[in-house]
Design a protein around this motif. Structure first.
Motif, PDB file in Angstrom:
ATOM      1  N   HIS A 137     -17.755  -4.043  -4.457  1.00 59.59           N
ATOM      2  CA  HIS A 137     -18.728  -3.083  -3.924  1.00 59.59           C
ATOM      3  C   HIS A 137     -18.877  -3.203  -2.405  1.00 59.59           C
ATOM      4  CE1 HIS A 137     -20.738  -0.709  -7.080  1.00 59.59           C
ATOM      5  NE2 HIS A 137     -20.375  -1.679  -7.891  1.00 59.59           N
ATOM      6  N   SER A 138     -18.566  -4.345  -1.855  1.00 61.73           N
ATOM      7  CA  SER A 138     -18.722  -4.519  -0.413  1.00 61.73           C
ATOM      8  C   SER A 138     -17.701  -3.719   0.393  1.00 61.73           C
ATOM      9  CB  SER A 138     -18.623  -6.010  -0.038  1.00 61.73           C
ATOM     10  OG  SER A 138     -17.297  -6.492  -0.172  1.00 61.73           O
ATOM     11  N   VAL A 139     -16.608  -3.258  -0.268  1.00 58.18           N
ATOM     12  CA  VAL A 139     -15.568  -2.517   0.455  1.00 58.18           C
ATOM     13  C   VAL A 139     -15.231  -1.185  -0.190  1.00 58.18           C
ATOM     14  CG1 VAL A 139     -14.509  -4.607   1.397  1.00 58.18           C
ATOM     15  CG2 VAL A 139     -13.690  -3.698  -0.798  1.00 58.18           C
ATOM     16  N   TRP A 140     -15.581  -0.998  -1.446  1.00 64.21           N
ATOM     17  CA  TRP A 140     -15.212   0.228  -2.164  1.00 64.21           C
ATOM     18  C   TRP A 140     -16.223   1.321  -1.851  1.00 64.21           C
ATOM     19  CZ3 TRP A 140     -10.941   1.804  -4.331  1.00 64.21           C
ATOM     20  CH2 TRP A 140     -10.933   2.845  -5.264  1.00 64.21           C
ATOM     21  N   ILE A 197       0.823  -1.211   0.000  1.00 63.21           N
ATOM     22  CA  ILE A 197       0.000   0.000   0.000  1.00 63.21           C
ATOM     23  C   ILE A 197       0.854   1.257   0.000  1.00 63.21           C
ATOM     24  CG2 ILE A 197      -1.703   1.341   1.293  1.00 63.21           C
ATOM     25  CD1 ILE A 197      -2.852  -1.307   2.324  1.00 63.21           C
ATOM     26  N   SER A 198       1.893   1.295   0.826  1.00 63.58           N
ATOM     27  CA  SER A 198       2.637   2.544   1.026  1.00 63.58           C
ATOM     28  C   SER A 198       3.298   3.025  -0.260  1.00 63.58           C
ATOM     29  CB  SER A 198       3.674   2.377   2.140  1.00 63.58           C
ATOM     30  OG  SER A 198       4.613   1.365   1.809  1.00 63.58           O
ATOM     31  N   ALA A 251      -6.646  -0.567  -2.374  1.00 59.88           N
ATOM     32  CA  ALA A 251      -6.603   0.557  -3.310  1.00 59.88           C
ATOM     33  C   ALA A 251      -7.237   1.801  -2.703  1.00 59.88           C
ATOM     34  CB  ALA A 251      -7.304   0.182  -4.617  1.00 59.88           C
ATOM     35  N   ASP A 252      -8.317   1.613  -1.977  1.00 58.91           N
ATOM     36  CA  ASP A 252      -8.947   2.746  -1.292  1.00 58.91           C
ATOM     37  C   ASP A 252      -8.016   3.291  -0.216  1.00 58.91           C
ATOM     38  OD1 ASP A 252     -11.084   4.544  -0.548  1.00 58.91           O
ATOM     39  OD2 ASP A 252     -11.424   3.232   1.179  1.00 58.91           O
ATOM     40  N   LYS A 253      -7.369   2.412   0.529  1.00 58.47           N
ATOM     41  CA  LYS A 253      -6.434   2.855   1.562  1.00 58.47           C
ATOM     42  C   LYS A 253      -5.278   3.657   0.960  1.00 58.47           C
ATOM     43  CE  LYS A 253      -8.407   1.123   5.212  1.00 58.47           C
ATOM     44  NZ  LYS A 253      -9.007   2.038   6.211  1.00 58.47           N
ATOM     45  N   ILE A 292     -11.326   2.867  -9.642  1.00 58.37           N
ATOM     46  CA  ILE A 292     -10.779   1.523  -9.789  1.00 58.37           C
ATOM     47  C   ILE A 292     -11.290   0.925 -11.091  1.00 58.37           C
ATOM     48  CG2 ILE A 292     -12.610   0.299  -8.515  1.00 58.37           C
ATOM     49  CD1 ILE A 292     -10.354  -1.305  -7.153  1.00 58.37           C
ATOM     50  N   GLU A 293     -10.362   0.346 -11.848  1.00 55.75           N
ATOM     51  CA  GLU A 293     -10.705  -0.305 -13.114  1.00 55.75           C
ATOM     52  C   GLU A 293     -10.487  -1.806 -12.969  1.00 55.75           C
ATOM     53  OE1 GLU A 293      -9.810   1.293 -17.196  1.00 55.75           O
ATOM     54  OE2 GLU A 293      -8.336  -0.341 -17.195  1.00 55.75           O
TER      55      GLU A 293
END
Length: 339
Positions: free
Chosen positions: A203-206, A79-80, A151-153, A159-160
């Motif tokens: 969709h459950s996390v984005w 992530i970083s 990706a959100d973090k 997002i594609e």
């Protein structure tokens, strides 16, 4: 000039219609982490005025990478590095998305045997894949969910989902590569099932406010494969789960495709007309005039300049100057243009 008009999808407002599409750089180490190369590569296009940058195909698992030098997003340690890229692009006024992907039978990673809907090799030069079990299918759908969460973090604006060019999700969609006899193969509803499950997991996390879109191959260039009409049916079946379609073609079979500037525009146009969803066009669109014509005449929403932006990170800046569009010349560069 419409190429420099703003475009908004959900909460993502782009300053222009110029997009850098995802293009593999093969510049990550085996750990899949972003490097200083990725930071400089993407940030330079942001300085150059690109409205939206889409980071290259990023593997949701080690075996899901196209090669062992592709970016990854399968663990939190990755992530970083991605966040540094995001922050740098944001600082220069660009929006940035990430393409998350599973390579399926086209994986050439040394991590193990490739995985695919059916045990059909891409060509004689590729390893034969193992047919996915239902347990493995559930694991892959969950790996997309976890990738989207990361990706959100990292701060990505959009997002594609890679469902094109012969990679895993495209392999499920096409009757040429999906020979399964269970609920994931056969009729179109079954062949779309894996894509739908991936989208539902994401969709459950984005965040609802951020856009999700698909990259698709709208033609397999084979009479028994996907064509424009079939892709319209596919998109209608998942339309409520996506906000935009990035329209490409080919990649499923090793046969060469005849390409020329704008060769994929008719596919994007027909999808826009029949699905009533924003579309991004791509395919040797190297000239601002061709892009402007597509935006007006074909009702395209966004234009992806792939090879052009590899050759010229400042393409958007140069085009803005040519057409007297204000606000694109960084103060640090003014001495190069004005006396």
């Amino acid at each position: 000039m419409k190429l420099f008009d703003q475009f908004k999808v959900k909460n993502m407002t782009l300053k222009n219609r110029i997009v850098m599409p995802p293009m593999c750089m093969y510049s990550a180490a085996a750990d899949g982490k972003a490097t200083d190369f990725h930071l400089m590569h993407y940030a330079s296009r942001a300085i150059g005025g690109t409205g939206l940058i889409i980071v290259e195909a990023t593997g949701v698992s080690p075996i899901g990478r196209i090669s062992d030098n592709d970016l990854g997003i399968w663990n939190d340690d990755q992530i970083s590095g991605l966040k540094k890229v995001v922050d740098a692009c944001h600082a220069q006024g660009a929006k940035i998305a990430i393409q998350i992907s599973h390579a399926g039978r086209k994986s050439q990673s040394a991590c193990g045997q490739p995985l695919a809907p059916s045990a059909l090799a891409f060509s004689n030069e590729y390893q034969q894949p193992a047919e996915l079990t239902k347990i493995q299918l559930a694991d892959i759908a969950d790996s997309f969910r976890k990738a989207a969460f990361r990706a959100d973090k990292a701060g990505f604006d959009g997002i594609e989902i890679h469902a094109a060019h012969g990679y895993l999700l495209h392999e499920f969609l096409s009757p040429l590569t999906n020979k399964r006899t269970d609920e994931y193969g056969g009729c179109l509803e079954n062949r779309v099932r894996m894509l739908r499950e991936v989208l539902e997991n994401i969709h459950s996390v984005w965040p609802e406010k951020k856009p999700i879109w698909l990259r698709v191959s709208a033609s397999d260039y084979n009479k028994n494969g996907i064509n424009g009409n079939m892709m319209i049916d596919i998109l209608h079946s998942v339309k409520e789960l996506i906000d935009l379609v990035h329209v490409s073609s080919g990649g499923l079979l090793p046969d060469p495709v005849a390409s020329y500037p704008g060769y994929q525009l008719p596919l994007a146009k027909v999808i826009k007309e029949h699905c009533q969803i924003p579309v991004m066009a791509v395919g040797l669109l190297n000239d601002p005039e061709i892009a402007e014509a597509a935006l007006h005449n074909d009702n395209i929403d966004l234009i992806a300049f792939g090879r052009k932006l590899l050759r010229d990170p400042y393409f958007a800046l140069q085009a803005a100057l040519k057409y007297n569009i204000a606000g694109y010349l960084p103060q640090a560069y003014e001495r190069a243009y004005h006396r």
